[in-house]
Every structure is written in C-alpha cells, then in structure tokens.
Design a protein around this motif. Structure first.
Motif, PDB file in Angstrom:
ATOM      1  N   THR A   1      35.828  48.472  54.924  1.00  0.00           N
ATOM      2  CA  THR A   1      34.877  47.573  54.810  1.00  0.00           C
ATOM      3  C   THR A   1      33.723  47.625  55.308  1.00  0.00           C
ATOM      4  O   THR A   1      32.524  47.453  54.897  1.00  0.00           O
ATOM      5  CB  THR A   1      35.694  46.222  55.606  1.00  0.00           C
ATOM      6  OG1 THR A   1      36.881  46.231  55.097  1.00  0.00           O
ATOM      7  CG2 THR A   1      34.820  45.155  55.243  1.00  0.00           C
TER       8      THR A   1
ATOM      9  N   TYR B   1      30.789  56.994  67.285  1.00  0.00           N
ATOM     10  CA  TYR B   1      31.008  55.657  67.470  1.00  0.00           C
ATOM     11  C   TYR B   1      32.284  55.032  66.973  1.00  0.00           C
ATOM     12  O   TYR B   1      32.948  54.429  67.648  1.00  0.00           O
ATOM     13  CB  TYR B   1      29.590  55.042  66.944  1.00  0.00           C
ATOM     14  CG  TYR B   1      29.748  53.223  67.521  1.00  0.00           C
ATOM     15  CD1 TYR B   1      29.726  52.993  68.515  1.00  0.00           C
ATOM     16  CD2 TYR B   1      30.079  52.399  66.585  1.00  0.00           C
ATOM     17  CE1 TYR B   1      29.799  51.614  69.046  1.00  0.00           C
ATOM     18  CE2 TYR B   1      30.087  51.151  66.789  1.00  0.00           C
ATOM     19  CZ  TYR B   1      29.889  50.862  68.031  1.00  0.00           C
ATOM     20  OH  TYR B   1      30.035  49.227  68.400  1.00  0.00           O
TER      21      TYR B   1
ATOM     22  N   ARG C   1      39.489  48.540  58.137  1.00  0.00           N
ATOM     23  CA  ARG C   1      38.205  48.126  58.958  1.00  0.00           C
ATOM     24  C   ARG C   1      36.844  49.295  58.576  1.00  0.00           C
ATOM     25  O   ARG C   1      35.874  48.692  58.156  1.00  0.00           O
ATOM     26  CB  ARG C   1      38.360  48.344  60.365  1.00  0.00           C
ATOM     27  CG  ARG C   1      37.277  48.269  61.381  1.00  0.00           C
ATOM     28  CD  ARG C   1      36.931  46.595  61.575  1.00  0.00           C
ATOM     29  NE  ARG C   1      35.854  46.328  62.582  1.00  0.00           N
ATOM     30  CZ  ARG C   1      34.641  45.873  61.855  1.00  0.00           C
ATOM     31  NH1 ARG C   1      34.613  45.336  60.585  1.00  0.00           N
ATOM     32  NH2 ARG C   1      33.905  45.704  62.754  1.00  0.00           N
TER      33      ARG C   1
ATOM     34  N   ASP D   1      25.990  52.870  56.917  1.00  0.00           N
ATOM     35  CA  ASP D   1      24.964  53.350  56.781  1.00  0.00           C
ATOM     36  C   ASP D   1      23.800  52.585  57.985  1.00  0.00           C
ATOM     37  O   ASP D   1      22.938  53.419  58.292  1.00  0.00           O
ATOM     38  CB  ASP D   1      24.325  52.909  55.330  1.00  0.00           C
ATOM     39  CG  ASP D   1      24.913  53.705  54.264  1.00  0.00           C
ATOM     40  OD1 ASP D   1      25.532  54.619  54.542  1.00  0.00           O
ATOM     41  OD2 ASP D   1      25.077  53.076  53.237  1.00  0.00           O
ATOM     42  N   ALA D   2      24.011  51.541  58.283  1.00  0.00           N
ATOM     43  CA  ALA D   2      23.236  50.814  59.308  1.00  0.00           C
ATOM     44  C   ALA D   2      23.405  51.673  60.444  1.00  0.00           C
ATOM     45  O   ALA D   2      22.264  51.582  61.180  1.00  0.00           O
ATOM     46  CB  ALA D   2      23.562  49.268  59.277  1.00  0.00           C
ATOM     47  N   LEU D   3      24.389  51.960  60.773  1.00  0.00           N
ATOM     48  CA  LEU D   3      24.643  52.748  61.990  1.00  0.00           C
ATOM     49  C   LEU D   3      24.007  53.872  62.089  1.00  0.00           C
ATOM     50  O   LEU D   3      22.981  54.360  63.049  1.00  0.00           O
ATOM     51  CB  LEU D   3      26.176  53.108  62.585  1.00  0.00           C
ATOM     52  CG  LEU D   3      26.950  52.052  63.095  1.00  0.00           C
ATOM     53  CD1 LEU D   3      28.308  52.459  63.067  1.00  0.00           C
ATOM     54  CD2 LEU D   3      26.647  51.777  64.465  1.00  0.00           C
ATOM     55  N   GLU D   4      23.961  54.828  60.895  1.00  0.00           N
ATOM     56  CA  GLU D   4      23.178  55.801  60.730  1.00  0.00           C
ATOM     57  C   GLU D   4      21.733  55.748  60.920  1.00  0.00           C
ATOM     58  O   GLU D   4      21.214  56.745  61.447  1.00  0.00           O
ATOM     59  CB  GLU D   4      23.654  56.496  59.442  1.00  0.00           C
ATOM     60  CG  GLU D   4      24.559  57.897  59.601  1.00  0.00           C
ATOM     61  CD  GLU D   4      24.731  58.331  58.098  1.00  0.00           C
ATOM     62  OE1 GLU D   4      24.385  59.431  57.726  1.00  0.00           O
ATOM     63  OE2 GLU D   4      25.572  57.602  57.452  1.00  0.00           O
TER      64      GLU D   4
ATOM     65  N   THR E   1      30.385  47.604  52.875  1.00  0.00           N
ATOM     66  CA  THR E   1      29.037  46.497  53.287  1.00  0.00           C
ATOM     67  C   THR E   1      27.762  47.075  54.035  1.00  0.00           C
ATOM     68  O   THR E   1      27.265  46.477  54.534  1.00  0.00           O
ATOM     69  CB  THR E   1      29.701  45.679  54.082  1.00  0.00           C
ATOM     70  OG1 THR E   1      30.493  46.105  55.346  1.00  0.00           O
ATOM     71  CG2 THR E   1      30.755  44.763  53.454  1.00  0.00           C
ATOM     72  N   GLU E   2      27.905  48.578  53.857  1.00  0.00           N
ATOM     73  CA  GLU E   2      26.582  49.422  54.285  1.00  0.00           C
ATOM     74  C   GLU E   2      26.582  49.318  55.880  1.00  0.00           C
ATOM     75  O   GLU E   2      25.386  49.589  56.318  1.00  0.00           O
ATOM     76  CB  GLU E   2      25.539  48.670  53.688  1.00  0.00           C
ATOM     77  CG  GLU E   2      25.129  49.103  52.020  1.00  0.00           C
ATOM     78  CD  GLU E   2      24.104  48.772  51.651  1.00  0.00           C
ATOM     79  OE1 GLU E   2      23.680  47.481  51.833  1.00  0.00           O
ATOM     80  OE2 GLU E   2      23.322  49.550  50.989  1.00  0.00           O
ATOM     81  N   GLN E   3      27.573  48.768  56.414  1.00  0.00           N
ATOM     82  CA  GLN E   3      27.460  48.763  58.064  1.00  0.00           C
ATOM     83  C   GLN E   3      27.424  50.110  58.642  1.00  0.00           C
ATOM     84  O   GLN E   3      26.724  50.506  59.644  1.00  0.00           O
ATOM     85  CB  GLN E   3      28.651  48.073  58.670  1.00  0.00           C
ATOM     86  CG  GLN E   3      28.575  46.502  58.463  1.00  0.00           C
ATOM     87  CD  GLN E   3      29.898  45.957  58.906  1.00  0.00           C
ATOM     88  OE1 GLN E   3      29.978  45.692  59.961  1.00  0.00           O
ATOM     89  NE2 GLN E   3      30.569  45.027  58.009  1.00  0.00           N
TER      90      GLN E   3
END
Lengths: 257, 278
Positions: free
Chosen positions: B136, B156, B133, B144-147, B140-142
């Motif tokens: 992935t 988190y 998880r 990075d998106a959170l950061e 998929t940069e998720q």
C-alpha cells in the motif's frame, strides 16, 4: 545568453530514458534549464514523459544517457548514500500528497525534521511543524487528524507543509491540481504562488497538464511532447508561437476555461 | 477410427504440454521470487547496523509480530499438543509403550511442530500484514515520499521488520513448546491416566537442550525467511489495489512453501552437525 542558462537550478543535457533496453525511448534527448528562483511549469499532454522527467530530477530513476545537474551537482554520478543526503535540498508535493497514513498531520510534518534535525529538541520540532502547517493554510483544529480524516485540499496543505519542513532550495509539485475541483485548483495554485513568495530565492517546478495554472503562476513554461522539449519560455513565447501543437494545446485549454 | 485416435492422442499431448507449462511457470516464478527476496534480504540486513538505529520501530514491530501473535500461538499449541499426544498414545498402546508418549511428543513438538507451525501462523498473520502494508505504501507513493525526504526506505521500513521477526520468532516458538507440552500433560495425565512422574521423568531422560535449541534456531530462520519474502513482495508491489493483493498473496504462499521446504533441509543439516560434532 538567456537568463535561464546563466543561472540554472536544474540543467538537463541530452537526457534519454528507455525502460526496455533501448527499443523505445520515453525521453528522447531533453535539453532543459530551469531558472533559479523562478516558478517553472512543465506542461504537456498525457504520456509525454513529464512524470518520468520529474523522477529523474529527484534521482528516483537513472537516465539511460545524458546528464542531470541539480544545484550544480551531477546526480547520475552520485552514490546512493550521497543521493539520499542530497535530496534534503528538494521538497516534493506528490499528486495525492503521499502522506504517511499512520501519522497525523503534524506528525507527518515533524517526520523529516526528526530524521534530519536530530539535535533539535522535540518542542522546537513541534513548533516548526505548526508554523509550516499554518503557513500552508491548515487550521490548528486539523493538526491531529489522520490523512484518512482529511479532505483532498487539507491533505495537499499538509503535503506542502511537509515538503517545506526542511526549507528546501527546490520545491517540486507533481500534478498538484489533478482530480481537484476548480475552487480547490485555484486554492492550490495560490498556495504555490504564496509559498514561492514566502521562500525568497527558492525554485519551484510544477509538473502539470493544467494550462491555466501554467499561465497564472509560471515565470517560465516548458512544453514537452513525445519525450522532447517542444517549446520553452515565457507566456508571451507560447502565445506568439505558430507551432501547431502549441496552438492546439492553447486552444483546448482556453476553450475548457 | 485412426483419425479419432490421432485426435485424442493430440488432445492428450496438448493437455500434458499445458500441464508441464503451468507447473514449469509456477516453479520458475517461485524460484525467481525467492531469489529476489534473498537479494532483497542481503541488501536490507546490513542496514540494521547503520545509523540512525531505529529501536522504536523494532520495538513497534516486535509488539506486532510477537505480542499480537501470542494468543493464536497458545491456541494452536494447546490443541496440537492434545491431538499429537492422543495419536501417539493410541499408537504406543498397541505395543504397550505408553511411558514413551511424553518424550515422543516432546521431540515432535520441540524439533518440528513448534517451529514449523509458529512459522506458518506468523507468516500468514504478520507476514501478510507486512506485505500489504508495504504494498500500500508503494502504490500510494509513500515509499517514494520517504526516498525524496532523504530517508532510506529499506532502512526505515524493511530492516526493523526483519530484525523484529528474527528476535520474536524464537520467543513465540518457546511459548508454543510450553503450551503444547501443557496440553500434552493435561491429556496424558488428567484424561488418559498416565503417571505424571513417569511422563516427566522420561522427557527429562530423552530430551536434550539441543532438541529445544534446534526448534528455536529453526524458528529464527523462519522469521528471517517470511519477513524477507513478504517485505520484498510488498516493497516491489505494482499496479494499485490488485498489485497489493497479489503481493500479499504471493508473499504469504511463498513464505509458507519456503518454511516447509527449508525445514527439511535444516533438519538434515542439524542431524549432520550432531553426527560430526559427536
């Protein structure tokens, strides 16, 4: 003094970055001012350091040397905690939207609001998220779809709505039209323009290799080559440039169009 | 003749060198990865106590690690209890000591088999899923998106998973203990015809709460170990789908090896502790 230098949202001074302890530099001393309230498009061939530059502006990568000032604050001197807080001033639309795949479209937009506007009642969070999604052009029937059930264009719209959720001062777009067909590319370009007009005073930075997007939407264009700024200015500056590489880039772009 | 012998000797030397190199590289990789996982753990663990507290996430992961592992733990526990009891019964029958089957099985289960098997099963099931998880999300940069959204990804994504594993593992180990002993009871009393009163009386006589606690403590440590290793591997995954696959594989393998190695050292440490305190 040029306008960009006088009122810059982002200022990079002699920015250098090496990933192998100084043997090879990806960024070789970038001096750049991104004007406040304008759309700036950073263009360049693949491997010129555009994405690395964007990651520096976001504070995801620390520079080897040089200075990065975003909204007047020096990023390289910030603690991790301050940097995390500071990033709420920035909104990012990633290349493939980077939506959380276990959340629906509306939950994706609600997420930053729930994280940073904890005092807002749940109903209000939902209302804001709906407004942002509608402003990004997503129809309400798609609000509860998961990213895997959406098309590329829909995902971009949700990504944009999420980036706008906290009304950031600076919006950054990482290769927003890569992999999209010409119609979707135009749609994304229009979306960037409309979003910029709707959020008066906001600064937009688009990293792209799409010359036409640059010429259509940009107020200010920056061209990178081999880790350095080759040329920056308005469209006229580029059209009148005699630099061989700029001409080649323009020729290739125009021919493709 | 001498030349042929020299050539063969060189080939053998080369093969030996290659073998030592491969083993050495594996050991170096294992130690490096484990070290990284522990550094990662010490960065992430304090985030459990920082605001905003993520109770919802902890509950969600407890449900995933715990609730969804119960069935497989029960199944493994039951058959482990049955097989172990039968082997011990056969052994003790030779010296006419079948009345000690109960406590021997109970000791083996509570101190060793329950925590180790629970650790291995949950590391493979939940740990693998954690690594996949997070891997992935990384590619998929998720993350990075959170950061860039101003959310600490370790706080988190990682801290709630570690806390959930830490809280759930002793509960699963308790379930394993109970089901394995039920299996043992069924085999010894209903199939092999041992006396139920003697079976449980001997267990009561020989088993201390300390034996059960030892297993529960081990399971708690194993929970931290596999969650730290698997989240670390997933969080630092690189290179698309291949990278995610490698991260998952390494996370699970490293966790399993660490659980087995640490089990030996914890056993010695606990024995030493009892020796000193008694």
């Amino acid at each position: 003094m040029p306008e960009a230098v006088m009122d810059a949202a982002i200022t990079l001074t002699d920015l250098k970055k090496s990933f192998d302890g100084g043997k090879d530099f990806v960024l070789k001393g970038i001096d750049l001012s991104i004007p406040r309230g304008k759309i700036t498009v950073i263009i360049g061939f693949s491997g010129t350091g555009k994405s690395v530059l964007l990651k520096h502006i976001l504070g995801l990568i620390q520079p080897t040397s040089g200075s990065i000032k975003v909204l007047g604050q020096e990023l390289s001197r910030m603690s991790d905690k301050d940097l995390i807080r500071f990033r709420t001033n920035l909104g990012v639309l990633f290349q493939y939207a980077a939506l959380f795949d276990d959340m629906s479209a509306i939950e994706n937009v609600c997420f930053p609001l729930r994280e940073h506007r904890r005092s807002l009642p749940s109903k209000e969070v939902l209302e804001i998220a709906e407004r942002k999604l509608i402003a990004s052009g997503l129809e309400s029937k798609h609000f509860h779809k998961l990213p895997s059930e959406m098309s590329g264009g829909m995902r971009k719209r949700v990504g944009l709505a999420r980036a706008l959720a906290l009304d950031p001062e600076i919006l950054l777009y990482d290769e927003p039209t890569t992999g999209l067909d010409p119609i979707l590319t135009e749609m994304v370009d229009n979306l960037i323009e409309q979003t910029h007009q709707m959020h008066e005073g906001s600064t937009s930075v688009v990293v792209s290799h799409d010359l036409f997007a640059a010429f259509r939407i940009a107020h200010h264009i920056v061209m990178l080559d081999k880790g350095k700024v080759l040329l920056q200015g308005t469209q006229d500056v580029f059209l009148n440039s005699n630099h061989e590489l700029v001409q080649r880039f323009l020729d290739k772009g125009l021919r493709r169009k | 003749m001498i030349n042929t012998w020299m050539q063969k000797r060189q080939q053998v030397n080369q093969a030996l060198d290659d073998f030592i190199l491969v083993v050495g590289l594996y050991v170096v990789n294992f130690v490096t990865n484990t070290g990284r996982a522990f550094t990662f753990f010490f960065q992430s663990a304090p985030l459990i106590f920082t605001k905003p507290f993520r109770f919802d996430e902890v509950i969600k992961h407890m449900e995933f690690v715990g609730n969804k592992s119960v069935l497989i733990i029960c199944l493994t526990g039951a058959f482990t209890g049955l097989a172990l009891s039968y082997q011990i019964y056969l052994g003790f029958l030779l010296v006419n000591a079948t009345n000690l089957v109960g406590p021997t099985v109970a000791l083996g289960i509570t101190r060793e088999l329950a925590p180790v098997l629970t650790g291995l099963i949950v590391a493979a099931r939940a740990g693998g899923a954690m690594a996949a998880r997070l891997g992935t999300m990384r590619v998929t940069e998720q993350i990075d998106a959170l950061e860039v959204m101003g959310v600490n990804p370790q706080q988190y994504l990682v801290a709630p998973r570690i806390l959930a594993s830490l809280l759930t593992m002793p509960l699963l180990c308790g379930v394993f203990d109970f089901i394995a002993m039920m299996g043992s009871h069924f085999l010894c009393i209903n199939v092999l015809g041992l006396d139920a009163a003697i079976f449980w009386d001997r267990i009561e006589q020989w088993i201390d709460p300390g034996d059960i606690n030892e297993g529960l403590i081990k399971a708690t440590i194993f929970g931290v170990v596999f969650s730290a290793i698997c989240t670390s591997r997933g969080y630092n995954a690189k290179g698309g789908a291949k990278g995610v696959g490698e991260a998952t594989n390494q996370g699970v393998v490293n966790s399993m090896v660490m659980i087995i190695v640490m089990n030996y050292f914890i056993t010695n440490f606990v024995r030493l502790f009892y020796l000193v305190t008694e």
